[in-house]
Design a protein around this motif. Structure first.
Motif, PDB file in Angstrom:
ATOM      1  N   GLU A  43      -8.472   9.357  -7.987  1.00 43.70           N
ATOM      2  CA  GLU A  43      -7.968   8.014  -7.677  1.00 43.70           C
ATOM      3  C   GLU A  43      -8.786   7.379  -6.567  1.00 43.70           C
ATOM      4  O   GLU A  43      -8.808   6.175  -6.413  1.00 43.70           O
ATOM      5  N   GLN A  44      -9.445   8.192  -5.754  1.00 45.44           N
ATOM      6  CA  GLN A  44     -10.240   7.656  -4.671  1.00 45.44           C
ATOM      7  C   GLN A  44     -11.520   8.452  -4.528  1.00 45.44           C
ATOM      8  O   GLN A  44     -11.716   9.250  -3.622  1.00 45.44           O
ATOM      9  N   ARG A  94      -2.017   2.268   8.210  1.00 47.42           N
ATOM     10  CA  ARG A  94      -2.402   1.232   7.250  1.00 47.42           C
ATOM     11  C   ARG A  94      -2.268  -0.179   7.828  1.00 47.42           C
ATOM     12  O   ARG A  94      -3.128  -1.027   7.621  1.00 47.42           O
ATOM     13  N   ARG A 126      -2.001  -0.108  -6.974  1.00 46.92           N
ATOM     14  CA  ARG A 126      -1.958  -1.078  -5.880  1.00 46.92           C
ATOM     15  C   ARG A 126      -2.743  -2.356  -6.167  1.00 46.92           C
ATOM     16  O   ARG A 126      -2.244  -3.465  -5.974  1.00 46.92           O
ATOM     17  N   ALA A 178      -8.273   1.708   0.256  1.00 48.35           N
ATOM     18  CA  ALA A 178      -8.838   3.020  -0.051  1.00 48.35           C
ATOM     19  C   ALA A 178      -9.337   3.742   1.194  1.00 48.35           C
ATOM     20  O   ALA A 178      -9.260   4.965   1.283  1.00 48.35           O
ATOM     21  N   PRO A 216      -1.809   4.775  -5.664  1.00 51.81           N
ATOM     22  CA  PRO A 216      -3.173   4.247  -5.533  1.00 51.81           C
ATOM     23  C   PRO A 216      -3.701   3.583  -6.797  1.00 51.81           C
ATOM     24  O   PRO A 216      -4.396   2.563  -6.724  1.00 51.81           O
ATOM     25  N   ASP A 267      -3.416   6.659   5.878  1.00 53.82           N
ATOM     26  CA  ASP A 267      -2.041   6.360   5.496  1.00 53.82           C
ATOM     27  C   ASP A 267      -1.152   6.038   6.687  1.00 53.82           C
ATOM     28  O   ASP A 267      -0.308   5.138   6.618  1.00 53.82           O
ATOM     29  N   GLU A 276      -9.501  -0.035  -8.408  1.00 51.26           N
ATOM     30  CA  GLU A 276      -8.427   0.778  -7.850  1.00 51.26           C
ATOM     31  C   GLU A 276      -8.918   1.800  -6.840  1.00 51.26           C
ATOM     32  O   GLU A 276      -8.118   2.382  -6.107  1.00 51.26           O
ATOM     33  N   ASN A 277     -10.204   2.071  -6.802  1.00 47.40           N
ATOM     34  CA  ASN A 277     -10.738   3.039  -5.852  1.00 47.40           C
ATOM     35  C   ASN A 277     -11.951   2.438  -5.156  1.00 47.40           C
ATOM     36  O   ASN A 277     -12.388   1.332  -5.486  1.00 47.40           O
ATOM     37  N   ALA A 321       0.820  -1.206   0.000  1.00 46.73           N
ATOM     38  CA  ALA A 321       0.000   0.000   0.000  1.00 46.73           C
ATOM     39  C   ALA A 321       0.856   1.259   0.000  1.00 46.73           C
ATOM     40  O   ALA A 321       0.492   2.275  -0.603  1.00 46.73           O
TER      41      ALA A 321
END
Length: 421
Positions: free
Chosen positions: A414-415, A345, A138, A338, A135, A342, A276-277, A130
């Protein structure tokens, strides 16, 4: 052209992603080799009873369940790759102790040590992946790693076949030692991985909520855990159903499991596209649930068919089960990363695994009794559970995001925040 396209779905383009996949494959060769011979080793080489083996494995499962989150916090504290390395070295050392087992007490101690080391390594690997990849990369990187692991487990099973063919204590005792050496080699390869930047939890806001108190995140873990029971379907329920409730030959189980392996290797990366998100990951989980619902319906029909019709339907059911497995695994990884902060994690990703671990304790007995015991009615009940999980995963994910305002405030392409999935 076709071969080149297929290889592109199996082998990462290069760099750290390829190293990660190679390490995953090597690890799977070692662990898969012992997994295929473990029951024989415990009962024939060491002389334990089935009840004693079950006791040890249950003790390992409960211990890792209790310590999963503390082990994940270590990845936050010391960095993912460092914890992954320590966990793999510890696991190699624990496997090397298997030949020294002299009774139930030492068996329980060693099998618990193996489980804890494996759990620590998993926490480190997930946290590292991660942190080390963008992102948008991953989920695809993890898909490549899972593909490599499937290849590795197959190779490990073939290696175990040699020991089983020898049929003597020397061959059995060689397996845990071989596994220890292979894991040690994987640990050496980890030294070439670059250290990913990580933020210690001390830098987190003072009022940061712990993972187990993040109700939205834990609800996602629970729903995902229900869908993750495809592992129990594949390893326990599907074979029992084929053998006990259909007219298919027992040998069909081996061919169907081989079909699962081939499909998983060929389709894992493809199935990860779009996850991915958070939005795409929830959708992948939902698709996985729908595939499992369809699988339940097909398998229920095989109770009244015969001959080649049964075999054809079993193959279709295995295709659906594999699709459910691939979509669910890609979606689970996408969601877990997601919505994990951070700086925490390791803790959050370990907490997310709790749903799957609880499934591993409860599902084998419950699902076997439901399906094999009640037949078509049992499959109908299981299909209803999967359908409910598929339908609620998106609302649950939205709820998890609403409980994390920073995800809304800092959402990016991305998220994205789940609005219309």
């Amino acid at each position: 052209m076709l071969l080149s396209r297929l290889l592109s779905q199996l082998i990462p383009p290069g760099g750290d992603a390829r190293r990660l996949s190679l390490i995953s494959m090597l690890y799977a060769v070692g662990s898969g080799a012992f997994a295929a011979v473990s029951v024989v080793f415990f009962t024939q080489a060491i002389g334990l009873s089935a009840a004693q083996v079950g006791l040890g494995l249950s003790a390992a499962a409960v211990t890792t369940l209790v310590l999963t989150i503390p082990l994940g916090k270590l990845a936050d504290r010391f960095g993912g790759v460092r914890v992954w390395l320590v966990g793999t070295v510890a696991e190699a050392c624990a496997y090397a102790l298997y030949p020294a087992i002299s009774g139930v007490a030492t068996f329980v101690a060693v099998v618990v040590a193996v489980a804890l080391a494996e759990n620590l390594g998993t926490a480190g690997r997930q946290a590292y992946t991660a942190a080390a990849f963008a992102p948008a990369e991953r989920v695809r990187v993890m898909a490549y790693a899972r593909t490599a692991s499937n290849v590795g487990f197959t190779g490990g099973a073939m290696l175990a076949g040699i020991a089983l063919a020898l049929g003597d204590r020397t061959g059995y005792y060689a397996m845990p030692i071989s596994t220890a050496l292979i894991l040690a080699l994987a640990a050496v390869m980890m030294l070439s991985l670059p250290r990913a930047a990580h933020q210690a939890p001390a830098a987190a806001p003072r009022k940061a909520v712990g993972a187990v108190r993040d109700l939205g995140y834990m609800a996602m873990s629970g729903v995902s855990g229900v869908l993750y029971s495809h592992v129990t379907l594949l390893g326990v329920v599907f074979p029992l159903w084929v053998i006990d409730r259909t007219d298919a030959p027992d040998a069909a189980v081996a061919w169907l499991l081989a079909l699962n392996t081939v499909l998983a290797v060929a389709l894992q990366v493809v199935a990860s596209h779009g996850a991915e998100n958070a939005a795409g990951a929830a959708k992948a989980q939902r698709y996985g649930g729908f595939a499992l619902v369809a699988m339940c319906g097909v398998l229920a029909v095989t109770a009244v068919t015969s001959g080649w019709t049964t075999l054809a339907l079993l193959a279709v059911a295995m295709l659906l089960l594999t699709l459910g497995e691939l979509w669910q695994s890609a979606g689970a990884w996408g969601l877990s990363v997601a919505l994990a902060p951070d700086e925490r994690r390791g803790e959050y990703l370990s907490a997310f695994r709790l749903g799957g671990q609880v499934q591993g304790i409860v599902a084998p007995a419950a699902m076997s009794a439901l399906v094999v015991g009640f037949g078509v009615a049992g499959w109908s009940g299981l299909a209803a559970v999967y359908l409910a999980a598929a339908l609620v995963i998106t609302p649950v994910t939205r709820w998890a995001q609403r409980r994390r305002p920073e995800l809304v405030e800092h959402a990016t392409a991305e998220q994205p925040v789940l609005a219309n999935v």
